[in-house]
Design a protein around this motif. Structure first.
Motif, PDB file in Angstrom:
ATOM      1  N   SER A  80      10.108 -29.823   7.232  1.00  0.00           N
ATOM      2  CA  SER A  80       9.917 -30.302   5.860  1.00  0.00           C
ATOM      3  C   SER A  80       9.364 -29.914   4.495  1.00  0.00           C
ATOM      4  CB  SER A  80       9.825 -31.968   6.406  1.00  0.00           C
ATOM      5  OG  SER A  80       9.062 -32.069   6.294  1.00  0.00           O
ATOM      6  N   TYR A  81       8.273 -29.430   4.976  1.00  0.00           N
ATOM      7  CA  TYR A  81       7.775 -28.637   4.281  1.00  0.00           C
ATOM      8  C   TYR A  81       8.747 -27.729   3.824  1.00  0.00           C
ATOM      9  CZ  TYR A  81       4.617 -25.902   1.433  1.00  0.00           C
ATOM     10  OH  TYR A  81       3.723 -25.247   0.007  1.00  0.00           O
ATOM     11  N   GLN A  82       9.281 -26.775   4.442  1.00  0.00           N
ATOM     12  CA  GLN A  82      10.048 -25.331   3.615  1.00  0.00           C
ATOM     13  C   GLN A  82      11.087 -25.941   2.894  1.00  0.00           C
ATOM     14  OE1 GLN A  82       9.792 -23.204   3.724  1.00  0.00           O
ATOM     15  NE2 GLN A  82       7.606 -23.077   5.169  1.00  0.00           N
ATOM     16  N   LEU A  83      11.358 -27.730   3.514  1.00  0.00           N
ATOM     17  CA  LEU A  83      12.996 -28.550   2.764  1.00  0.00           C
ATOM     18  C   LEU A  83      12.578 -28.742   1.562  1.00  0.00           C
ATOM     19  CD1 LEU A  83      14.598 -30.006   5.769  1.00  0.00           C
ATOM     20  CD2 LEU A  83      15.591 -28.137   4.057  1.00  0.00           C
ATOM     21  N   ALA A  84      10.949 -29.421   1.162  1.00  0.00           N
ATOM     22  CA  ALA A  84      10.232 -30.022   0.237  1.00  0.00           C
ATOM     23  C   ALA A  84      10.148 -28.799  -0.790  1.00  0.00           C
ATOM     24  CB  ALA A  84       9.158 -30.592   0.710  1.00  0.00           C
ATOM     25  N   VAL A  85      10.075 -27.679  -0.463  1.00  0.00           N
ATOM     26  CA  VAL A  85       9.868 -26.090  -1.444  1.00  0.00           C
ATOM     27  C   VAL A  85      10.941 -26.065  -2.035  1.00  0.00           C
ATOM     28  CG1 VAL A  85       9.365 -23.657  -1.281  1.00  0.00           C
ATOM     29  CG2 VAL A  85       7.899 -25.424  -0.242  1.00  0.00           C
ATOM     30  N   ASN A  86      12.135 -25.874  -1.170  1.00  0.00           N
ATOM     31  CA  ASN A  86      13.608 -25.675  -1.199  1.00  0.00           C
ATOM     32  C   ASN A  86      14.447 -26.446  -2.490  1.00  0.00           C
ATOM     33  OD1 ASN A  86      16.161 -24.067  -1.080  1.00  0.00           O
ATOM     34  ND2 ASN A  86      16.759 -25.378  -0.339  1.00  0.00           N
ATOM     35  N   THR A  87      13.927 -27.473  -2.185  1.00  0.00           N
ATOM     36  CA  THR A  87      14.372 -28.402  -3.173  1.00  0.00           C
ATOM     37  C   THR A  87      14.074 -29.138  -4.185  1.00  0.00           C
ATOM     38  OG1 THR A  87      13.843 -30.395  -1.949  1.00  0.00           O
ATOM     39  CG2 THR A  87      16.073 -29.778  -1.155  1.00  0.00           C
ATOM     40  N   GLY A  88      12.490 -29.376  -4.303  1.00  0.00           N
ATOM     41  CA  GLY A  88      11.651 -29.949  -5.447  1.00  0.00           C
ATOM     42  C   GLY A  88      11.155 -28.576  -6.016  1.00  0.00           C
ATOM     43  N   GLY A  89      10.834 -27.424  -5.321  1.00  0.00           N
ATOM     44  CA  GLY A  89      10.079 -26.882  -6.123  1.00  0.00           C
ATOM     45  C   GLY A  89       8.363 -26.500  -4.856  1.00  0.00           C
ATOM     46  N   VAL A  90       7.731 -25.561  -5.077  1.00  0.00           N
ATOM     47  CA  VAL A  90       6.201 -25.250  -4.235  1.00  0.00           C
ATOM     48  C   VAL A  90       5.404 -26.020  -4.908  1.00  0.00           C
ATOM     49  CG1 VAL A  90       4.954 -22.887  -4.328  1.00  0.00           C
ATOM     50  CG2 VAL A  90       7.196 -22.438  -4.299  1.00  0.00           C
ATOM     51  N   SER A  91       5.775 -25.972  -6.330  1.00  0.00           N
ATOM     52  CA  SER A  91       3.769 -26.730  -6.201  1.00  0.00           C
ATOM     53  C   SER A  91       4.134 -28.187  -6.689  1.00  0.00           C
ATOM     54  CB  SER A  91       3.608 -26.873  -8.145  1.00  0.00           C
ATOM     55  OG  SER A  91       4.739 -27.115  -8.720  1.00  0.00           O
ATOM     56  N   LEU A  92       5.246 -28.619  -6.919  1.00  0.00           N
ATOM     57  CA  LEU A  92       5.518 -30.285  -6.255  1.00  0.00           C
ATOM     58  C   LEU A  92       4.877 -30.446  -4.519  1.00  0.00           C
ATOM     59  CD1 LEU A  92       6.849 -33.119  -6.791  1.00  0.00           C
ATOM     60  CD2 LEU A  92       8.688 -32.249  -6.221  1.00  0.00           C
ATOM     61  N   ALA A  93       6.688 -29.894  -3.458  1.00  0.00           N
ATOM     62  CA  ALA A  93       5.600 -29.518  -2.500  1.00  0.00           C
ATOM     63  C   ALA A  93       4.735 -29.350  -2.161  1.00  0.00           C
ATOM     64  CB  ALA A  93       6.459 -28.880  -1.701  1.00  0.00           C
ATOM     65  N   SER A  94       3.771 -28.425  -2.733  1.00  0.00           N
ATOM     66  CA  SER A  94       2.098 -29.197  -2.233  1.00  0.00           C
ATOM     67  C   SER A  94       1.705 -29.574  -2.735  1.00  0.00           C
ATOM     68  CB  SER A  94       1.980 -27.366  -2.662  1.00  0.00           C
ATOM     69  OG  SER A  94       1.783 -27.492  -4.262  1.00  0.00           O
ATOM     70  N   VAL A  95       2.029 -30.455  -3.166  1.00  0.00           N
ATOM     71  CA  VAL A  95       0.681 -31.364  -4.302  1.00  0.00           C
ATOM     72  C   VAL A  95       1.218 -32.574  -3.143  1.00  0.00           C
ATOM     73  CG1 VAL A  95       0.840 -32.781  -5.799  1.00  0.00           C
ATOM     74  CG2 VAL A  95       0.614 -31.145  -6.803  1.00  0.00           C
ATOM     75  N   LEU A  96       2.482 -32.939  -2.392  1.00  0.00           N
ATOM     76  CA  LEU A  96       2.928 -33.768  -1.433  1.00  0.00           C
ATOM     77  C   LEU A  96       2.082 -33.729  -0.605  1.00  0.00           C
ATOM     78  CD1 LEU A  96       6.803 -34.534  -2.934  1.00  0.00           C
ATOM     79  CD2 LEU A  96       4.533 -36.032  -3.555  1.00  0.00           C
ATOM     80  N   LEU A  97       1.923 -32.743  -0.215  1.00  0.00           N
ATOM     81  CA  LEU A  97       2.169 -32.492   1.489  1.00  0.00           C
ATOM     82  C   LEU A  97       0.428 -33.360   1.334  1.00  0.00           C
ATOM     83  CD1 LEU A  97       2.091 -30.806   3.441  1.00  0.00           C
ATOM     84  CD2 LEU A  97       0.605 -29.016   2.621  1.00  0.00           C
ATOM     85  N   TYR A  98      -0.543 -33.107   0.272  1.00  0.00           N
ATOM     86  CA  TYR A  98      -1.715 -33.665  -0.115  1.00  0.00           C
ATOM     87  C   TYR A  98      -1.419 -35.418  -0.468  1.00  0.00           C
ATOM     88  CZ  TYR A  98      -4.277 -29.535   1.151  1.00  0.00           C
ATOM     89  OH  TYR A  98      -5.075 -28.606   2.301  1.00  0.00           O
ATOM     90  N   THR A  99      -0.831 -35.992   0.022  1.00  0.00           N
ATOM     91  CA  THR A  99      -0.312 -37.479   0.948  1.00  0.00           C
ATOM     92  C   THR A  99      -1.354 -37.632   1.668  1.00  0.00           C
ATOM     93  OG1 THR A  99       1.469 -37.615   1.119  1.00  0.00           O
ATOM     94  CG2 THR A  99       1.088 -37.502  -1.234  1.00  0.00           C
ATOM     95  N   ALA A 100      -1.426 -36.985   2.736  1.00  0.00           N
ATOM     96  CA  ALA A 100      -1.389 -36.770   4.161  1.00  0.00           C
ATOM     97  C   ALA A 100      -2.769 -37.864   4.369  1.00  0.00           C
ATOM     98  CB  ALA A 100      -1.582 -35.758   5.015  1.00  0.00           C
ATOM     99  N   PRO A 101      -3.994 -37.640   3.850  1.00  0.00           N
ATOM    100  CA  PRO A 101      -5.443 -38.360   3.912  1.00  0.00           C
ATOM    101  C   PRO A 101      -4.675 -39.820   3.741  1.00  0.00           C
ATOM    102  CG  PRO A 101      -6.073 -36.700   2.903  1.00  0.00           C
ATOM    103  CD  PRO A 101      -3.578 -36.555   2.468  1.00  0.00           C
ATOM    104  N   ALA A 102      -3.743 -39.968   2.946  1.00  0.00           N
ATOM    105  CA  ALA A 102      -2.999 -41.570   2.372  1.00  0.00           C
ATOM    106  C   ALA A 102      -2.807 -42.400   4.284  1.00  0.00           C
ATOM    107  CB  ALA A 102      -2.385 -41.792   1.276  1.00  0.00           C
ATOM    108  N   PHE A 103      -1.493 -41.421   4.357  1.00  0.00           N
ATOM    109  CA  PHE A 103      -1.388 -42.177   5.735  1.00  0.00           C
ATOM    110  C   PHE A 103      -2.164 -41.677   6.953  1.00  0.00           C
ATOM    111  CE2 PHE A 103       2.240 -39.379   3.313  1.00  0.00           C
ATOM    112  CZ  PHE A 103       2.972 -40.802   3.711  1.00  0.00           C
ATOM    113  N   VAL A 104      -3.122 -40.816   7.018  1.00  0.00           N
ATOM    114  CA  VAL A 104      -3.960 -41.050   7.540  1.00  0.00           C
ATOM    115  C   VAL A 104      -4.514 -42.006   8.274  1.00  0.00           C
ATOM    116  CG1 VAL A 104      -6.827 -39.997   8.718  1.00  0.00           C
ATOM    117  CG2 VAL A 104      -5.052 -38.212   8.373  1.00  0.00           C
TER     118      VAL A 104
END
Length: 281
Positions: A80-104
């Motif tokens: 999913s991370y590589q697909l996020a990079v491919n469809t939205g771009g590196v900066s968008l994917a890397s920021v969305l990755l840090y929604t993890a604490p809210a899911f935690v």
């Protein structure tokens, strides 16, 4: 000083994942093939590391839990991370990755029965606001669509599973031993969905950077630093990862978040800082 240097090194190496992933796609690979080779290479090194360390084997029930974690935290997360990079771009994917604490925060309340206090409520609220601002803002060569947001949030969700899994198992086994099983399983989970392509020496070099440098060595640096400094400080420094990724994306691919999206990214990273506040009911 050395632990902080190691942490910054880990954050920088993780920040290169999206860059290398996008470069690999430009070499003719698919995002899922990139994710597959990442799991294969890093998993092989973790396996050799665990054999060299002579760590005790996992108990049967814990091994099955690790297999499940490998499918979610390896197959789904890496893919999913590589697909996020491919469809939205590196900066968008890397920021969305840090929604993890809210899911935690949400999953810890549901599955670990941890208290959901004011801190966690603020964390989840800021994360939602930040993602909304990013969605509205977009940017240059940043594709904010339902698909890219979906892959990015799925990456954040599966990244959050690392905390829950670690909470249950990292005090029982060496993390290296757990990854030695989880990541090969993750590679097997991706295998049916991978279309393999012929690779140039440059493509192999990029894949080695992803699996060895940005995954294996990054984790080694982070875990080595974590033995010497508090986890709270480590998590804050590690949150520099999306900042580094966004800067590299701007330099390499000319990706730029809009001012509104930058505010949203700052809010998401600010939510990470909320995790350092004292918990109150």
């Amino acid at each position: 000083m050395l632990p902080y240097v190691l942490l910054l090194t880990a954050a920088a190496l993780w920040g290169t994942l999206g860059i290398f992933g996008k470069l690999a796609v430009q070499q003719g690979l698919t995002p899922l093939e990139v994710a597959f080779w990442r799991a294969v290479m890093a998993g092989s090194l973790y396996f050799l590391h665990s054999r060299f360390s002579q760590d005790p084997p996992l108990k049967s029930r814990d091994a099955w839990a690790t297999v499940l974690f490998g499918l979610l935290g390896g197959s789904v997360f890496y893919g999913s991370y590589q697909l996020a990079v491919n469809t939205g771009g590196v900066s968008l994917a890397s920021v969305l990755l840090y929604t993890a604490p809210a899911f935690v925060a949400i999953m810890a309340r549901l599955f670990l029965k941890e208290a959901f206090g004011l801190r966690n409520a603020l964390l989840v609220t800021l994360t939602i606001v930040g993602v909304a601002l990013i969605s509205l803002g977009g940017g240059s060569k940043v594709n904010v669509t339902a698909v890219s947001l979906g892959w990015g949030l799925l990456a954040g969700f599966t990244y959050a599973l690392y905390y829950l899994y670690g909470k249950l198992f990292f005090n029982r086994y060496a993390p290296i031993s757990l990854y030695a099983l989880a990541l090969p399983v993750g590679a097997l989970g991706l295998l049916p969905f991978v279309d393999f392509h012929s690779k140039t020496p440059a493509a192999w070099g990029i894949l080695i950077c992803i699996g060895v440098v940005s995954t294996y060595f990054a984790y080694w640096a982070y875990s080595s630093a974590l033995k010497r400094i508090p986890a709270v400080q480590a998590s804050v420094i590690a949150s520099l990862e999306p900042v580094i990724a966004a800067l590299l994306a701007a330099v390499v691919f000319r990706e730029f978040l809009s001012p509104l999206a930058l505010v949203g990214a700052a809010v998401v990273l600010g939510a990470v800082l909320v995790t350092t506040l004292p918990a109150k009911k």
